[in-house]
Design a protein around this motif. Structure first.
Motif, PDB file in Angstrom:
ATOM      1  N   ARG A  55       0.865  -1.186   0.000  1.00  0.00           N
ATOM      2  CA  ARG A  55       0.000   0.000   0.000  1.00  0.00           C
ATOM      3  C   ARG A  55       0.894   1.226   0.000  1.00  0.00           C
ATOM      4  NH1 ARG A  55      -4.597   0.227   4.416  1.00  0.00           N
ATOM      5  NH2 ARG A  55      -2.904  -0.346   5.813  1.00  0.00           N
ATOM      6  N   GLN A  99       1.727   4.032   5.886  1.00  0.00           N
ATOM      7  CA  GLN A  99       0.901   2.858   5.668  1.00  0.00           C
ATOM      8  C   GLN A  99       1.713   1.573   5.774  1.00  0.00           C
ATOM      9  OE1 GLN A  99      -2.245   2.603   5.481  1.00  0.00           O
ATOM     10  NE2 GLN A  99      -3.061   4.539   4.792  1.00  0.00           N
ATOM     11  N   TYR A 130      -3.959  14.798  -3.277  1.00  0.00           N
ATOM     12  CA  TYR A 130      -5.167  14.994  -4.093  1.00  0.00           C
ATOM     13  C   TYR A 130      -5.046  16.294  -4.889  1.00  0.00           C
ATOM     14  CZ  TYR A 130     -10.017  15.637  -5.490  1.00  0.00           C
ATOM     15  OH  TYR A 130     -11.147  15.842  -6.229  1.00  0.00           O
ATOM     16  N   SER A 137      -4.440   4.245  -4.887  1.00  0.00           N
ATOM     17  CA  SER A 137      -4.837   5.407  -4.112  1.00  0.00           C
ATOM     18  C   SER A 137      -3.899   6.583  -4.374  1.00  0.00           C
ATOM     19  CB  SER A 137      -4.854   5.080  -2.616  1.00  0.00           C
ATOM     20  OG  SER A 137      -3.572   4.722  -2.167  1.00  0.00           O
ATOM     21  N   GLY A 183       1.672   5.169   0.803  1.00  0.00           N
ATOM     22  CA  GLY A 183       1.317   6.043   1.909  1.00  0.00           C
ATOM     23  C   GLY A 183       2.515   6.287   2.796  1.00  0.00           C
ATOM     24  N   ASN A 205      -1.749   9.155  -3.011  1.00  0.00           N
ATOM     25  CA  ASN A 205      -1.117   9.223  -1.705  1.00  0.00           C
ATOM     26  C   ASN A 205       0.376   9.472  -1.864  1.00  0.00           C
ATOM     27  OD1 ASN A 205      -0.978   8.957   1.137  1.00  0.00           O
ATOM     28  ND2 ASN A 205      -2.537   7.365   1.083  1.00  0.00           N
ATOM     29  N   ASP A 258      -1.958  -0.765  -5.548  1.00  0.00           N
ATOM     30  CA  ASP A 258      -2.686   0.270  -4.814  1.00  0.00           C
ATOM     31  C   ASP A 258      -2.801   1.504  -5.692  1.00  0.00           C
ATOM     32  OD1 ASP A 258      -3.826   1.990  -3.032  1.00  0.00           O
ATOM     33  OD2 ASP A 258      -2.176   1.974  -1.586  1.00  0.00           O
ATOM     34  N   SER A 294      -3.470  13.067   2.533  1.00  0.00           N
ATOM     35  CA  SER A 294      -4.317  12.727   1.380  1.00  0.00           C
ATOM     36  C   SER A 294      -4.718  13.978   0.606  1.00  0.00           C
ATOM     37  CB  SER A 294      -5.557  11.972   1.851  1.00  0.00           C
ATOM     38  OG  SER A 294      -6.272  12.740   2.813  1.00  0.00           O
ATOM     39  N   THR A 351      -8.983   5.828 -10.825  1.00  0.00           N
ATOM     40  CA  THR A 351      -8.344   6.955 -10.156  1.00  0.00           C
ATOM     41  C   THR A 351      -8.665   8.246 -10.887  1.00  0.00           C
ATOM     42  OG1 THR A 351      -6.539   5.485  -9.501  1.00  0.00           O
ATOM     43  CG2 THR A 351      -6.163   7.851  -9.283  1.00  0.00           C
TER      44      THR A 351
END
Length: 991
Positions: free
Chosen positions: A146, A151, A382, A974, A148, A976, A972, A378, A867
């Protein structure tokens, strides 16, 4: 005088008798080198023991036929029978103490499905996070990366998420450990191993044992230092200002809306003539630097004498963050860089208070600091991902932060000019264990008591401020006819305000454990039994954040000549989450093994060193459920009508109904396995397993009619099944003087099935998730793109949003002429549990030069490219990537025959952005997780400066990935902190 002779004669007879009952032996390792500091004791009388000297020699008071246990640093263990007055004992790497948390077994007596990772394997990986050292090492343990800043990877054990982590016998996190302090990691997988942990063991258990001292060994000092560099990888590439503006115009055109930019304005984006209005901001390039650096220094002290052993570690590590220092250090009052610092101190002490009493103290203290901008992690990324390059400049020509009237923000200012956030976790973990040999009462009897106290607290501080930004609006100069920027300033440039929040989080865990053990050999017959009582308390801040548990456990085993083995477990487990009067559940288990290699008919098969068949059944549970499920509550939100005029008044109303007959999730585990060792070089383990889950908490809204008039409670009605195969093989050859090598591989195949999920009635069978894999993706089947209005008119009506030419066309699964949620069906594989997961390890060493490599891969699972800005562009004022613009062929009137992604759109366009085969991607991959190259300086060099060992090394993590996903980490998606390719350089010195 006569009396004097009698006394002397008796003394001499006693001495002769004692000498006649002594066993002399030598303990060596797999290469034949003597093992100093190993402890040898009788099984029936553990207080009768001896410690090997520097030559591996011991003298033990015992008789021929006695059973003995040889242990080294509480990690290596072997049970053997004295076949004569002088014996040779060889400790192989497979001769390990298998720690199951509440019980220990030597590997030769193990009947459970258990895998062990040694310190030697872990230390080949330079990662600062111990979790990341487990990729691909253990069959059945699927570790998925993951992204992050803080994370940990996703950890699946035989398909179940979040296995229980136990450190030195007590539930604790593994991420606060360094790999250098870990002696072994033991993974408990089947029922008898996990039943010991009651309603905490359903998802499996990972046991971490830290290093301890060694008997009669001079102090060894190990100093390890490594310098690391992390390079962002798998980062998306976004359109520049001109590409964005052109794409936006195209999207508006196909939306049927007026285009935003003229030809001259597009040229301004391209030539940079007016960046205040026509920006070209590389947000990721501005926000991040090319690489970050980190350091780690570990100093270890290990040794011991006859009665005292010790292991101490002092560790310091830091990470200097990936944000661009130009902005992270924008203020002269503070730094907002995403930095981490950590200082750890471990002390493990063992004291033989008497020959029959052992006291163990285990302690770890940790001080940490994490710092970042006041903006959440985040939100930082973003903004960097989703803000278009052409939206506005980082700063305007007059030095103000740029923005526009739509976004009203600036992602770089959110790093540089918003303040900082700092948290300081502080942790203390301590436990003490006393073991008392009671063989003076009856041979084989012992007792043990342990107490643990852990305190984790987090202190936080925040510096907050606001920033001003300028919004530039184009206006036409009436004289020149050119567009110029009209600038308006918003926000306020407030001063920094510091808030010290103090302690905002705290978790205090305490445990108490008492055991009585019986372990005795009667000739070839061995009997062992354990009665255990344990209490655990976990307390956090706030309401409903305290958990208490109680274990009353019995274990018994029978062993005939190390050939026929049987173990049974019964655990009566209580938990505070269950209602009063119904807090206990029972967890039984049984396992058996047949060691064929110890049979007489196998003795001539010298190539077979071990052949064992195992079978087991056991039950475990899961008590991670919230409080209050069995209680009825009232909540605010009701409306009532009063009086003749029916005036509305607000008040409380009944919340959902209370549950009746609340119980715990149950896991019934079945396992059969084979362990083999051939030629003293090849190790093979094969397991087949079945895990049946029942009583899972699921929503019951679809099972009970809404006519009841109130929200219905959850029900213990969920059921799942997981079954599969695990195989692990390793060939390890240390027989050559200067050259050693190994090759190992493991593979896990797992098939999961949802049996009951509370979905209720489905009008079409393909809509049902029952019978599908856990995490199975459901979506629409994309069959192309609408060519024109006539195509839309002649196709089934798609009801997600207005449809235009270039939008995705879907298959009408039920032929009702309507495309809606009733046309979604299983597509691809599970998105959470790969059916096949594997690891490959290989390495060699030649005259001190060595290479280790670890590959890890997975297949037969799927991901959805969803995404924002990367794969789903421009929606709701977001960005667009080069994947969509250049790597794919988007639908236009010119490309309608060859397009492979739909038209661009500025609208929400729910039709195009559904889960569907349009966005489905094969999730399989093969990664080189770790590459380690080292050189041990020759001993004749380093001995001159009193060193035992000096190793220099270079190591790399996340070296490469073969996968089907571009621009993002294939595990992953995401948005991040970046995925990193890490390189480490370091040295390890022992003296």
């Amino acid at each position: 005088m006569k009396r004097k002779y009698i006394v002397i004669s008796m003394a001499l007879l006693s001495a002769v008798t004692t000498w006649a009952q002594q066993i002399t032996g030598t303990v060596t390792d797999a290469l034949g080198s003597p093992v100093a500091g190993a402890k040898v004791h009788l099984v029936n009388t553990p207080s009768v023991s001896a410690i090997t000297d520097r030559n591996g020699v011991f003298v033990l008071n015992g008789e021929e036929g006695d059973w003995m246990v040889v242990s080294y640093a509480d990690a290596i263990g072997k049970r053997i029978r004295a076949t004569g007055k002088s014996i040779q004992i060889k400790l192989d790497p497979q001769d390990r103490m298998v720690n199951m948390g509440m019980a220990s077994r030597t590997a030769d007596r193990q009947t459970q499905a258990v895998s062990v990772v040694t310190a030697e394997e872990l230390e080949k990986n330079a990662t600062p996070n111990s979790f990341n050292a487990l990729y691909g090492l253990v069959p059945g343990l699927e570790v998925m990366q993951r992204t992050g800043w803080t994370q940990n990877p996703t950890t699946l054990l035989r398909g179940s998420n979040n296995p229980l982590i136990v450190v030195d016998g007590f539930p604790r996190p593994i991420e606060c450990l360094n790999t250098v302090e870990i002696e072994s990691v033991t993974v408990l997988k089947d029922g008898p191993a996990t039943a010991l942990w009651g309603a905490r063991g359903a998802n499996g258990v990972i046991l971490v044992t830290t290093k301890r001292g060694q008997y009669n060994t001079k102090m060894q000092v190990n100093v390890n230092y490594k310098y690391g560099m992390d390079f962002p990888i798998n980062q998306p590439e976004f359109a520049n200002g001109y590409e964005y503006a052109a794409a936006l115009n195209e999207a508006l055109y196909y939306d049927g809306l007026e285009m935003q930019y003229t030809r001259n304005e597009l040229d301004a984006f391209k030539n940079g003539s007016n960046r205040d209005l026509y920006a070209n901001s590389d947000w990721l390039g501005e926000g991040l630097r090319k690489h970050t650096v980190n350091n780690q220094l570990d100093i270890n002290f290990r040794g011991g004498g006859k009665n005292l052993r010790y292991y101490t570690m002092l560790s310091y590590k830091n990470d200097y963050g990936i944000l661009n220092d130009k902005y992270a250090k924008y203020s002269d009052r503070y730094s907002a860089q995403m930095r981490k610092y950590e200082l750890d101190l471990r002390m493990n002490i063992d004291i033989d208070v008497t020959p029959s009493t052992l006291a163990q103290l285990t302690m770890l203290g940790s001080l940490r600091e994490r710092k970042r901008p006041s903006t959440y992690e985040s939100d930082i990324f973003y903004g960097l991902f989703n803000t278009p390059s052409g939206a506005f400049p980082v700063k305007t020509s007059n030095g103000m932060w740029g923005s526009n009237s739509v976004l009203k923000d600036n992602p770089i200012a959110r790093i540089a000019d918003i303040g900082y956030f700092k948290e300081n976790p502080r942790m203390l973990q301590a436990d003490m264990r006393i073991r008392q040999d009671l063989s003076s009462l009856t041979p084989g009897l012992s007792a043990e008591v342990a107490v643990a106290y852990d305190n984790n607290a987090v202190f936080k501080e925040q510096g907050s401020k606001n920033f001003q930004y300028a919004v530039n609006t184009p206006i036409v100069n009436v004289v020149t006819g050119e567009k110029e920027a009209m600038s308006e300033v918003y926000g306020d440039n407030s001063a920094l305000t510091v808030s010290c929040w103090g302690m905002t989080e705290q978790y205090i865990n305490t445990s108490l454990e008492a055991q009585i053990k019986y372990d005795r050999m009667f000739g070839k017959h061995g009997v062992n039994a354990t009665a255990l009582y344990r209490q655990e308390s976990e307390r956090g801040l706030g309401a409903n954040n305290a958990y208490k548990r109680m274990y009353i456990t019995g274990m018994a085993g029978y062993n005939y000549n190390n050939t026929y083995l049987l173990d049974v477990v019964f655990n009566q487990y209580g938990t505070s989450v269950l209602p009063e009067g119904d807090k206990f559940r029972s967890y039984p288990a049984v396992s058996a093994a047949w060691v064929l290699s110890n049979e007489s008919f196998m003795k001539k098969m010298t190539a077979v060193n071990l052949l064992k068949i195992r079978a087991s059944y056991g039950r475990a549970g899961w008590d991670q459920i919230p409080y209050g499920l069995t209680q009825q509550y009232y909540i605010w939100g009701g409306q009532y009508y009063f009086g003749d005029a029916n005036n509305v008044a607000s008040g409380n109303k009944e919340d959902k109904l209370a549950m009746n007959n609340l119980t715990l999730e149950v896991s019934d585990k079945y396992n059969v396995g084979i362990d083999m060792r051939l030629f003293n070089k090849l190790s093979v383990t094969l397991d087949a397993f079945l895990d049946k889950r029942s009583n899972m908490l699921i929503g019951a809204d679809n099972l009970i009619s809404s006519a009841i008039g109130i929200s219905v409670p959850q029900q213990n009605a969920g059921k799942e099944e997981k079954k599969g195969l695990e195989i692990s093989m390793e060939w390890k050859d240390n027989s050559h003087k200067d050259f050693h090598y190994y090759v190992g591989a493991n593979l896990t195949y797992i098939k999961t099935k949802v049996v009951e999920n509370g979905e209720g009635y489905k009008p079409w069978s393909y809509l049902s998730g029952k019978g599908s894999a856990i995490g199975q993706i459901f979506g629409l089947e994309a069959i192309g793109y609408f060519r024109d209005e006539a195509d839309i008119a002649n196709s089934p009506k798609q009801q997600f949003s207005e449809v235009r030419p270039g939008d995705v066309k879907y298959k009408d699964m039920n032929n009702d002429g309507i495309i809606d949620d009733n046309d979604k069906h299983a597509i691809g594989y599970s998105s959470s549990i790969p059916e096949i997961y594997c690891g490959i390890r290989l390495g060699f060493e030649y005259k001190g030069f060595g290479v280790d490599a670890l590959f890890q891969g997975a297949t037969r699972f799927s991901k959805m490219l969803n995404t924002s800005s990367v794969y789903w562009p421009l929606r709701n004022n977001t960005n667009i990537s080069k994947w969509y613009l250049h790597d794919k062929i988007r639908w236009t009137e010119e490309t309608k025959d060859i397009a492979n992604v739909p038209r661009l759109s500025t609208l929400n366009n729910a039709n195009n952005f559904q889960n569907s085969t349009q966005w489905l991607v094969n999730g399989e991959y093969l990664k080189l997780r770790n590459l380690n190259v080292y050189y041990d300086l020759p001993k004749n060099w380093i001995s001159k400066i009193k060193l035992e060992q000096c190793r220099i090394f270079a190591s790399a993590n996340n070296v490469f990935s073969l996968d089907h996903v571009k621009y993002m980490n294939c595990e992953d998606f995401s948005v991040n902190y970046p995925d990193m390719f890490s390189v480490y350089f370091g040295a390890s010195i022992k003296f």
